[in-house]
Design a protein around this motif. Sequence first.
Motif, PDB file in Angstrom:
ATOM      1  N   LEU A 174     -47.513  74.225  -2.384  1.00  0.00           N
ATOM      2  CA  LEU A 174     -47.118  72.875  -2.778  1.00  0.00           C
ATOM      3  C   LEU A 174     -48.157  71.845  -2.357  1.00  0.00           C
ATOM      4  O   LEU A 174     -48.455  70.923  -3.105  1.00  0.00           O
ATOM      5  CB  LEU A 174     -45.765  72.514  -2.139  1.00  0.00           C
ATOM      6  N   GLU A 175     -48.693  71.999  -1.153  1.00  0.00           N
ATOM      7  CA  GLU A 175     -49.639  71.014  -0.630  1.00  0.00           C
ATOM      8  C   GLU A 175     -50.633  71.681   0.312  1.00  0.00           C
ATOM      9  O   GLU A 175     -50.326  72.702   0.929  1.00  0.00           O
ATOM     10  CB  GLU A 175     -48.918  69.924   0.182  1.00  0.00           C
ATOM     11  N   HIS A 176     -51.794  71.063   0.421  1.00  0.00           N
ATOM     12  CA  HIS A 176     -52.800  71.432   1.420  1.00  0.00           C
ATOM     13  C   HIS A 176     -53.060  70.166   2.227  1.00  0.00           C
ATOM     14  O   HIS A 176     -53.486  69.151   1.673  1.00  0.00           O
ATOM     15  CB  HIS A 176     -54.083  71.916   0.743  1.00  0.00           C
ATOM     16  N   ILE A 177     -52.772  70.208   3.534  1.00  0.00           N
ATOM     17  CA  ILE A 177     -52.825  69.007   4.361  1.00  0.00           C
ATOM     18  C   ILE A 177     -53.888  69.182   5.432  1.00  0.00           C
ATOM     19  O   ILE A 177     -53.855  70.141   6.211  1.00  0.00           O
ATOM     20  CB  ILE A 177     -51.456  68.724   5.006  1.00  0.00           C
ATOM     21  N   ASP A 178     -54.823  68.243   5.469  1.00  0.00           N
ATOM     22  CA  ASP A 178     -55.946  68.345   6.398  1.00  0.00           C
ATOM     23  C   ASP A 178     -56.525  66.960   6.603  1.00  0.00           C
ATOM     24  O   ASP A 178     -57.086  66.362   5.679  1.00  0.00           O
ATOM     25  CB  ASP A 178     -57.003  69.290   5.813  1.00  0.00           C
ATOM     26  N   GLU A 179     -56.383  66.415   7.798  1.00  0.00           N
ATOM     27  CA  GLU A 179     -56.977  65.117   8.106  1.00  0.00           C
ATOM     28  C   GLU A 179     -58.501  65.233   8.046  1.00  0.00           C
ATOM     29  O   GLU A 179     -59.076  66.080   8.761  1.00  0.00           O
ATOM     30  CB  GLU A 179     -56.556  64.663   9.504  1.00  0.00           C
ATOM     31  N   PRO A 180     -59.174  64.437   7.218  1.00  0.00           N
ATOM     32  CA  PRO A 180     -60.646  64.531   7.154  1.00  0.00           C
ATOM     33  C   PRO A 180     -61.269  64.225   8.517  1.00  0.00           C
ATOM     34  O   PRO A 180     -60.855  63.306   9.217  1.00  0.00           O
ATOM     35  CB  PRO A 180     -61.014  63.450   6.126  1.00  0.00           C
ATOM     36  N   ARG A 181     -62.240  65.027   8.882  1.00  0.00           N
ATOM     37  CA  ARG A 181     -62.917  64.853  10.161  1.00  0.00           C
ATOM     38  C   ARG A 181     -64.186  64.040   9.956  1.00  0.00           C
ATOM     39  O   ARG A 181     -64.943  64.299   9.024  1.00  0.00           O
ATOM     40  CB  ARG A 181     -63.276  66.221  10.755  1.00  0.00           C
ATOM     41  N   ALA A 182     -64.442  63.093  10.854  1.00  0.00           N
ATOM     42  CA  ALA A 182     -65.663  62.291  10.742  1.00  0.00           C
ATOM     43  C   ALA A 182     -66.889  63.150  11.045  1.00  0.00           C
ATOM     44  O   ALA A 182     -67.930  63.014  10.426  1.00  0.00           O
ATOM     45  CB  ALA A 182     -65.595  61.111  11.704  1.00  0.00           C
ATOM     46  N   SER A 236     -55.738  78.985   7.269  1.00  0.00           N
ATOM     47  CA  SER A 236     -54.977  77.739   7.188  1.00  0.00           C
ATOM     48  C   SER A 236     -53.555  78.038   7.641  1.00  0.00           C
ATOM     49  O   SER A 236     -52.955  79.032   7.213  1.00  0.00           O
ATOM     50  CB  SER A 236     -54.953  77.194   5.754  1.00  0.00           C
ATOM     51  N   ASN A 237     -53.017  77.202   8.500  1.00  0.00           N
ATOM     52  CA  ASN A 237     -51.659  77.418   8.988  1.00  0.00           C
ATOM     53  C   ASN A 237     -50.647  77.288   7.850  1.00  0.00           C
ATOM     54  O   ASN A 237     -50.916  76.615   6.851  1.00  0.00           O
ATOM     55  CB  ASN A 237     -51.343  76.437  10.114  1.00  0.00           C
ATOM     56  N   LYS A 238     -49.500  77.939   8.004  1.00  0.00           N
ATOM     57  CA  LYS A 238     -48.528  78.039   6.911  1.00  0.00           C
ATOM     58  C   LYS A 238     -47.182  77.438   7.321  1.00  0.00           C
ATOM     59  O   LYS A 238     -46.585  77.862   8.323  1.00  0.00           O
ATOM     60  CB  LYS A 238     -48.289  79.504   6.510  1.00  0.00           C
ATOM     61  N   LEU A 239     -46.725  76.465   6.556  1.00  0.00           N
ATOM     62  CA  LEU A 239     -45.376  75.919   6.689  1.00  0.00           C
ATOM     63  C   LEU A 239     -44.637  76.308   5.415  1.00  0.00           C
ATOM     64  O   LEU A 239     -44.984  75.843   4.323  1.00  0.00           O
ATOM     65  CB  LEU A 239     -45.425  74.396   6.850  1.00  0.00           C
ATOM     66  N   ILE A 240     -43.620  77.173   5.540  1.00  0.00           N
ATOM     67  CA  ILE A 240     -43.009  77.802   4.363  1.00  0.00           C
ATOM     68  C   ILE A 240     -41.537  77.429   4.278  1.00  0.00           C
ATOM     69  O   ILE A 240     -40.782  77.601   5.239  1.00  0.00           O
ATOM     70  CB  ILE A 240     -43.156  79.341   4.406  1.00  0.00           C
ATOM     71  N   TRP A 241     -41.143  76.936   3.112  1.00  0.00           N
ATOM     72  CA  TRP A 241     -39.768  76.515   2.869  1.00  0.00           C
ATOM     73  C   TRP A 241     -39.047  77.608   2.083  1.00  0.00           C
ATOM     74  O   TRP A 241     -39.506  78.014   1.011  1.00  0.00           O
ATOM     75  CB  TRP A 241     -39.768  75.199   2.085  1.00  0.00           C
ATOM     76  N   THR A 271     -41.399  78.662   9.309  1.00  0.00           N
ATOM     77  CA  THR A 271     -40.568  78.673   8.108  1.00  0.00           C
ATOM     78  C   THR A 271     -39.197  78.097   8.426  1.00  0.00           C
ATOM     79  O   THR A 271     -38.717  78.183   9.563  1.00  0.00           O
ATOM     80  CB  THR A 271     -40.391  80.103   7.544  1.00  0.00           C
ATOM     81  N   ASP A 272     -38.563  77.525   7.411  1.00  0.00           N
ATOM     82  CA  ASP A 272     -37.199  77.043   7.569  1.00  0.00           C
ATOM     83  C   ASP A 272     -36.544  76.940   6.206  1.00  0.00           C
ATOM     84  O   ASP A 272     -37.223  76.736   5.187  1.00  0.00           O
ATOM     85  CB  ASP A 272     -37.166  75.676   8.259  1.00  0.00           C
ATOM     86  N   LEU A 273     -35.229  77.083   6.204  1.00  0.00           N
ATOM     87  CA  LEU A 273     -34.464  76.958   4.968  1.00  0.00           C
ATOM     88  C   LEU A 273     -34.180  75.503   4.631  1.00  0.00           C
ATOM     89  O   LEU A 273     -34.106  75.121   3.472  1.00  0.00           O
ATOM     90  CB  LEU A 273     -33.145  77.732   5.110  1.00  0.00           C
ATOM     91  N   GLY A 274     -34.019  74.667   5.661  1.00  0.00           N
ATOM     92  CA  GLY A 274     -33.617  73.280   5.434  1.00  0.00           C
ATOM     93  C   GLY A 274     -34.764  72.397   5.002  1.00  0.00           C
ATOM     94  O   GLY A 274     -35.829  72.396   5.619  1.00  0.00           O
ATOM     95  N   ARG A 319     -56.611  72.732  12.682  1.00  0.00           N
ATOM     96  CA  ARG A 319     -56.704  73.457  11.417  1.00  0.00           C
ATOM     97  C   ARG A 319     -55.911  72.757  10.330  1.00  0.00           C
ATOM     98  O   ARG A 319     -54.949  72.038  10.600  1.00  0.00           O
ATOM     99  CB  ARG A 319     -56.174  74.889  11.580  1.00  0.00           C
ATOM    100  N   ALA A 320     -56.310  73.008   9.099  1.00  0.00           N
ATOM    101  CA  ALA A 320     -55.515  72.559   7.957  1.00  0.00           C
ATOM    102  C   ALA A 320     -54.235  73.387   7.908  1.00  0.00           C
ATOM    103  O   ALA A 320     -54.167  74.485   8.451  1.00  0.00           O
ATOM    104  CB  ALA A 320     -56.311  72.740   6.664  1.00  0.00           C
ATOM    105  N   PHE A 321     -53.201  72.835   7.264  1.00  0.00           N
ATOM    106  CA  PHE A 321     -52.015  73.651   7.017  1.00  0.00           C
ATOM    107  C   PHE A 321     -51.542  73.465   5.586  1.00  0.00           C
ATOM    108  O   PHE A 321     -51.780  72.430   4.956  1.00  0.00           O
ATOM    109  CB  PHE A 321     -50.897  73.378   8.029  1.00  0.00           C
ATOM    110  N   GLU A 322     -50.899  74.509   5.078  1.00  0.00           N
ATOM    111  CA  GLU A 322     -50.393  74.521   3.713  1.00  0.00           C
ATOM    112  C   GLU A 322     -48.869  74.510   3.740  1.00  0.00           C
ATOM    113  O   GLU A 322     -48.259  75.143   4.602  1.00  0.00           O
ATOM    114  CB  GLU A 322     -50.859  75.781   2.984  1.00  0.00           C
ATOM    115  N   VAL A 323     -48.285  73.770   2.798  1.00  0.00           N
ATOM    116  CA  VAL A 323     -46.839  73.815   2.601  1.00  0.00           C
ATOM    117  C   VAL A 323     -46.577  74.754   1.428  1.00  0.00           C
ATOM    118  O   VAL A 323     -47.053  74.513   0.313  1.00  0.00           O
ATOM    119  CB  VAL A 323     -46.265  72.418   2.327  1.00  0.00           C
TER     120      VAL A 323
END
Length: 800
Positions: free
Chosen positions: A65-73, A93-98, A417-420, A446-450
């Motif tokens: 759904l998304e790739h989240i990564d704060e740009p580094r200077a 990339s770290n994984k946040l899974i719904w 991961t979480d159901l909610g 690290r970046a993380f993906e949803v």
Amino acid sequence: MSKPPKPAYELTAAEQRDLIALIQQGRPLPERYRFVLFEDKREVELVWNGKSRDVCTTVLPFQTLEHIDEPRAETRAQGDLFDSRGRQLRGWSNKLIWGDNKLILSSLKAGALRQQIEDAGGLKLIYIDPPFDVGADFSMDIEIGGETFHKEANLLEQIAYRDTWGRGADSFISMIYERLILMRDLLAEDGSIYVHLEPDVGNLVRVALDEVFGRDCLRTEIAWKRTSSHGNVSRSFGEIWESIYFYSRSRETWTWNQQHIPFDDSYIKSHFSSVDSDGRRFTTSDMRNPGYRPNLKYDYKGYKPHPNGWAVALERMEELDRQGRLYFPEDKAKRIRLKRYLDETPGQIAQNFWTDISPINSQAKESEGYATQKPEALLERIIKASSNEGDLVADFFCGSGTTAAVAEKLGRKWIATDLGKFGIHTTRKRLIGVQRALKAAEKNFRAFEVLNLGRYERQAYLNVGGRLTGAQKEQALARKETEFRELILRAYKATAFGGSESAGSANTAQDGFFHGARNGRLVVIGPINLPVGRLFVEEVITECRKRGATRVDVLAFEFEMGLFPAVLEEARGKGIDLTPKYIPAEVFDKRAVDKGQVVFHDISFVEATPRYDAKNTFAVSIELTDFSVYYTQGAFEAAIAALKEGKSEVMCEQGQLYKVSKSKEGIITRDRLTKHWTDWVDYWAVDFDYLSRREIIKVPVGTGLGGVATLPGFEPPQGELTLPDFEERWTGGYIFENEWQSFRTRRRPRAGTDHRQAHLRPAGTLHGGREGDRHLRQRYDDAGAGECGITMARIDARVA
């Protein structure tokens, strides 16, 4: 060589007759015969109603759904992993899974991500805190227009665990037992698992853990004092602790780093009572040798050794003296002692009774407003003890994301991961905050993906297994799709064509395009596995005009990004009242459909305006200007009628939230909570170059884009697991890459509505655009409804 004798079963003649009769009748054998007739090495086994050793074997690809990564200077460390903007290109990339963690676990275990897990060093640590009270884990408090109201768990979240609480401990153990088996098979050989439980079910789950991991893999049971004494306890003792069961994957080896607990003030005063001239507190310890060592018997500065001898040789004694580490008593009849300084002592070695970690309170800095949130200090001790920097840790009931947040801060990789939906949103925002804090401190992150299983979960619902011919599979699939559409229509309270709804001509059987009717409106269900796009909507309009129909509802699981509101205006221009509706995931549960509990949501979308800087052609500001909401929770008047006297509820009507109260006299009052459209926006993000990164999934060879596979059992140990061959496929979609985001927090209850991008460079011809075009998309979350969506715009990046 003679054959070994057959085992002799100690059965009486009567027992033998009973067994033969039961087998002939096809009836199950009494449980006691299992241990007589079959070899079973388990000494103790937990048995419950419905126990099964069957484990989910469905393997699905994950939808990004998304790739989240704060740009580094700056990217001084590991610069080859980042692009020119300081965004991560390679590496884990770290994984946040719904989603449902049973499907997630089976898909991680034997899917394409398994190889990524192994490449990352294997899964070294799992911490789970499985919920035993659905209300506490899926409800939330939301602030709208300055008013805080309580939002209960949505239907999907309730349904997913309905059996878990509906039948008590039996169903909870069944739920966790299957998942524990999957988790065991995911763990690295030197990995560990911590299972956090309330006393209600802790003793039961411990027996199940013994069965899954082996009793000799239990390292210890930790008792965490989660609260102080209770004053409202009667006829019993107050419960102030929870259990955390610590098991290793292997009985021989596991990752372990000794942890220490800081000394409390009373201990320091009693045990470190001496103070050096420089103010350093110290204690002393004996320097006698535990055994008889005549070679270590020597006088030192007039002090006699113990009859066994000193603990160190003369050279070491002199070195300790030079360092000021020796304590010389005034009475030389006494012996020299070794100084141990307080500031060099890590503390007491941590035992399995933890009283020094306080629970989260509502005013705590780390509080996310999550009822069952655990303190970061608790997870920090566990993660430090059973993993090393760079290791991969996981939490499959992540809640507010404490495990992931602490893992990121400690330099670990993570899967959460979480159901909610609330848990996923809370964790996402929390991890963005962690990224920003680490960035400000010039530390690595690290970046993380949803991710979710999304459309692939629906494909699994329609998956046709078994040994069928091509024609048979097509027939079976068509039958399943028809049944699924009928279920959706029934949930929508519509009548399939050919039924008996008294809606006049709308009830006449059609030529196969429209699927049903409701209240005089045609109903069409979009593709089950693909988003509804402009071509499909245009076809709907054409078919309506052929029939002279002016009202139609379009039901879909997904709609193409950027489709609304333009397509609705086009339909109105052609005389068609077209209403798009999201099909909720609750339609998968026939019980919810039968009870009429499924609610279809209308579309909501944001409006944004790009504003250009006349002085800087490479700068643009994105400003949210409106948020159109058509979310409804059901019949407003019916909800008011059901409201009890003296009570109040928050309800939604025509895109606005109202607090509706009924006095004891039955008088109804309505207070509008949404004073401004920004009250709805919980989170929004910008991707300035959308369509630049295709969504690529890996699917088992031969399964097609759907990627649904049901593989035979995975009983072999982890090292013997053979993964199928995978191939890459483009889904036809793109990954949303958060380049900037704003969101609500407890301390900042309103999200910002504009963002300035100061160095926007023209990207050349992008995906059919003209020179200098940039494709922009905003992603948002609806704070009140818990829905999310994406809109798209095109920015002219104008070259100077």
